[in-house]
Design a protein around this motif. Structure first.
Motif, PDB file in Angstrom:
ATOM      1  N   ALA A  14     -30.968  -9.770  18.896  1.00 64.99           N
ATOM      2  CA  ALA A  14     -30.584  -8.339  19.751  1.00 64.99           C
ATOM      3  C   ALA A  14     -30.762  -7.902  18.863  1.00 64.99           C
ATOM      4  O   ALA A  14     -31.306  -6.364  19.128  1.00 64.99           O
ATOM      5  N   ALA A  15     -30.107  -7.683  17.912  1.00 65.50           N
ATOM      6  CA  ALA A  15     -29.670  -7.344  16.602  1.00 65.50           C
ATOM      7  C   ALA A  15     -30.153  -6.079  16.547  1.00 65.50           C
ATOM      8  O   ALA A  15     -30.722  -4.596  16.047  1.00 65.50           O
ATOM      9  N   ILE A  20     -34.889  -2.711  15.089  1.00 66.33           N
ATOM     10  CA  ILE A  20     -36.199  -2.556  14.892  1.00 66.33           C
ATOM     11  C   ILE A  20     -37.483  -0.923  15.860  1.00 66.33           C
ATOM     12  O   ILE A  20     -37.608   0.099  15.156  1.00 66.33           O
ATOM     13  N   LEU A  21     -37.076  -0.822  17.215  1.00 65.76           N
ATOM     14  CA  LEU A  21     -37.455  -0.741  18.266  1.00 65.76           C
ATOM     15  C   LEU A  21     -36.044   0.888  18.228  1.00 65.76           C
ATOM     16  O   LEU A  21     -37.329   2.067  18.498  1.00 65.76           O
ATOM     17  N   LEU A  22     -35.292   0.510  17.958  1.00 65.09           N
ATOM     18  CA  LEU A  22     -34.314   2.564  17.337  1.00 65.09           C
ATOM     19  C   LEU A  22     -34.495   2.741  16.659  1.00 65.09           C
ATOM     20  O   LEU A  22     -34.008   4.040  16.344  1.00 65.09           O
ATOM     21  N   SER A  23     -35.461   2.461  15.621  1.00 61.94           N
ATOM     22  CA  SER A  23     -35.688   3.038  13.888  1.00 61.94           C
ATOM     23  C   SER A  23     -35.955   4.731  14.061  1.00 61.94           C
ATOM     24  O   SER A  23     -35.202   4.916  12.969  1.00 61.94           O
ATOM     25  N   PRO A  24     -36.886   4.875  14.828  1.00 63.32           N
ATOM     26  CA  PRO A  24     -36.833   6.692  15.191  1.00 63.32           C
ATOM     27  C   PRO A  24     -36.379   7.110  15.222  1.00 63.32           C
ATOM     28  O   PRO A  24     -36.110   8.177  14.552  1.00 63.32           O
ATOM     29  N   ILE A  25     -35.676   6.785  16.396  1.00 66.85           N
ATOM     30  CA  ILE A  25     -34.017   7.245  16.633  1.00 66.85           C
ATOM     31  C   ILE A  25     -32.838   7.679  15.025  1.00 66.85           C
ATOM     32  O   ILE A  25     -32.299   8.450  15.372  1.00 66.85           O
ATOM     33  N   LEU A  27     -33.657   7.081  12.657  1.00 62.94           N
ATOM     34  CA  LEU A  27     -33.680   8.006  11.183  1.00 62.94           C
ATOM     35  C   LEU A  27     -32.841   9.165  10.903  1.00 62.94           C
ATOM     36  O   LEU A  27     -32.808  10.043  10.949  1.00 62.94           O
ATOM     37  N   GLY A  28     -34.015   9.525  12.677  1.00 65.10           N
ATOM     38  CA  GLY A  28     -33.784  11.380  13.240  1.00 65.10           C
ATOM     39  C   GLY A  28     -32.340  11.013  13.191  1.00 65.10           C
ATOM     40  O   GLY A  28     -32.131  12.633  12.731  1.00 65.10           O
ATOM     41  N   VAL A  29     -31.758  10.762  13.742  1.00 65.60           N
ATOM     42  CA  VAL A  29     -29.899  11.063  13.940  1.00 65.60           C
ATOM     43  C   VAL A  29     -29.376  10.983  12.154  1.00 65.60           C
ATOM     44  O   VAL A  29     -28.952  11.964  12.236  1.00 65.60           O
ATOM     45  N   THR A  30     -30.040  10.297  11.418  1.00 66.30           N
ATOM     46  CA  THR A  30     -29.572   9.995  10.298  1.00 66.30           C
ATOM     47  C   THR A  30     -29.544  11.267   9.238  1.00 66.30           C
ATOM     48  O   THR A  30     -28.823  11.532   8.645  1.00 66.30           O
ATOM     49  N   ILE A  31     -31.474  12.019   9.370  1.00 64.97           N
ATOM     50  CA  ILE A  31     -31.277  12.433   8.796  1.00 64.97           C
ATOM     51  C   ILE A  31     -30.577  13.987   9.189  1.00 64.97           C
ATOM     52  O   ILE A  31     -29.869  14.849   8.684  1.00 64.97           O
ATOM     53  N   TRP A  32     -30.733  14.114  10.972  1.00 67.29           N
ATOM     54  CA  TRP A  32     -30.149  15.061  11.370  1.00 67.29           C
ATOM     55  C   TRP A  32     -28.718  15.635  10.845  1.00 67.29           C
ATOM     56  O   TRP A  32     -27.361  16.568   9.961  1.00 67.29           O
ATOM     57  N   LEU A  33     -27.653  14.945  10.202  1.00 66.28           N
ATOM     58  CA  LEU A  33     -25.925  14.149  10.688  1.00 66.28           C
ATOM     59  C   LEU A  33     -25.785  14.406   8.860  1.00 66.28           C
ATOM     60  O   LEU A  33     -24.670  14.387   8.636  1.00 66.28           O
ATOM     61  N   TYR A  34     -27.466  14.293   8.122  1.00 66.45           N
ATOM     62  CA  TYR A  34     -27.087  14.341   6.693  1.00 66.45           C
ATOM     63  C   TYR A  34     -27.311  15.945   6.123  1.00 66.45           C
ATOM     64  O   TYR A  34     -26.048  16.294   5.669  1.00 66.45           O
ATOM     65  N   SER A  91     -23.742   8.136  22.869  1.00 67.22           N
ATOM     66  CA  SER A  91     -23.397   7.531  22.462  1.00 67.22           C
ATOM     67  C   SER A  91     -23.954   6.845  21.334  1.00 67.22           C
ATOM     68  O   SER A  91     -24.296   5.842  20.933  1.00 67.22           O
ATOM     69  N   LEU A  92     -24.937   7.495  20.873  1.00 71.54           N
ATOM     70  CA  LEU A  92     -25.902   7.284  20.431  1.00 71.54           C
ATOM     71  C   LEU A  92     -24.971   7.097  18.157  1.00 71.54           C
ATOM     72  O   LEU A  92     -25.177   6.245  16.816  1.00 71.54           O
ATOM     73  N   ASP A  93     -23.949   7.279  18.842  1.00 72.72           N
ATOM     74  CA  ASP A  93     -22.642   6.887  17.117  1.00 72.72           C
ATOM     75  C   ASP A  93     -22.468   6.107  16.839  1.00 72.72           C
ATOM     76  O   ASP A  93     -22.369   5.198  16.066  1.00 72.72           O
ATOM     77  N   GLU A  94     -22.790   4.540  18.048  1.00 70.76           N
ATOM     78  CA  GLU A  94     -22.518   3.603  18.080  1.00 70.76           C
ATOM     79  C   GLU A  94     -23.607   2.594  17.266  1.00 70.76           C
ATOM     80  O   GLU A  94     -23.691   1.544  17.212  1.00 70.76           O
ATOM     81  N   LEU A  95     -24.689   2.510  17.765  1.00 75.08           N
ATOM     82  CA  LEU A  95     -26.375   2.624  17.003  1.00 75.08           C
ATOM     83  C   LEU A  95     -26.069   1.916  16.332  1.00 75.08           C
ATOM     84  O   LEU A  95     -26.166   0.448  15.771  1.00 75.08           O
ATOM     85  N   PRO A  96     -25.475   2.370  14.981  1.00 80.06           N
ATOM     86  CA  PRO A  96     -24.812   1.916  13.036  1.00 80.06           C
ATOM     87  C   PRO A  96     -24.350   0.187  13.655  1.00 80.06           C
ATOM     88  O   PRO A  96     -24.802  -0.375  12.712  1.00 80.06           O
ATOM     89  N   GLN A  97     -23.097   0.394  14.997  1.00 84.64           N
ATOM     90  CA  GLN A  97     -22.526  -1.003  14.893  1.00 84.64           C
ATOM     91  C   GLN A  97     -23.780  -2.648  15.000  1.00 84.64           C
ATOM     92  O   GLN A  97     -22.753  -3.230  14.528  1.00 84.64           O
TER      93      GLN A  97
END
Length: 201
Positions: A14-15, A20-25, A27-34, A91-97
């Motif tokens: 599942a992880a 894979i499915l959430l990779s666009p989100i 990547l987008g959040v990573t760039i934004w927070l960068y 709750s997107l902050d939990e995604l990298p977990q």
């Protein structure tokens, strides 16, 4: 069978699919927070896992590192960025977990991993929360999250340890989705996160 084998297999699959499915989100959040956090989109922190084994949890960084004139970090409310507020409320902050789940540090469902300094503060019963892998979401999170007391959270965590099953996990996943949509229990009253655990009184 489920608790000792199938749960881990399902978590891994599942992880992997989730990342894979959430990779666009992702990547987008990573760039934004960068750009919002001076090149630091991720937050790494030591947390105790199953059998109190310490691991590094990965989350999106929702607060900057601004300090006062004496070099101390400002209060959480002053460091929470605009995007950080959005990421936390959704709750997107939990995604990298999901990466922690792939590594085996965590499960999708289980007691939330807390701070190492809390370990000596638990009662013997409360410490039982470490008998299973910590989770991205759990029974305490769908029953109040940061809006309930520490004692209530630990009671829910131990209940989960004693009643862990596929049916309970499915119920928690469903209720988590509902909570995320409604954005309930994100913060304790009067603070942006949760009050620190100071031991049993």
């Amino acid at each position: 069978m489920y608790k000792h084998f199938l749960k881990r297999v399902i978590d891994f699959i599942a992880a992997l699919i989730g990342l894979i499915l959430l990779s666009p989100i992702f990547l987008g959040v990573t760039i934004w927070l960068y750009f919002a956090n001076a090149g630091k989109p991720f937050f790494f922190q030591a947390r105790p896992g199953r059998k109190e084994k310490i691991f590094k949890i990965i989350k999106f960084k929702t607060m900057n590192d601004k300090k006062d004139q004496e070099g101390n970090l400002l209060p959480d409310a002053d460091r929470l960025t605009a995007i950080g507020t959005f990421v936390r409320k959704t709750s997107l902050d939990e995604l990298p977990q999901l990466i922690n789940v792939l590594k085996g540090d965590m499960a999708l469902i289980g007691p939330r991993p807390l701070l190492p300094q809390y370990l000596p503060l638990y009662s013997k019963n409360q410490a039982r929360r470490h008998e299973v892998r910590p989770g991205i979401t759990g029974w305490a999170q769908v029953n109040g999250r940061n809006a309930i007391s520490w004692e209530q959270k630990f009671d829910f965590d131990v209940w989960y340890v004693d009643n862990l099953s596929a049916i309970i996990d499915i119920k928690i996943l469903y209720l988590t989705a509902v909570k995320v949509v409604k954005r309930e229990g994100i913060s304790a009253e009067g603070v942006v996160t949760a009050e620190a655990f100071k031991g049993n009184k």
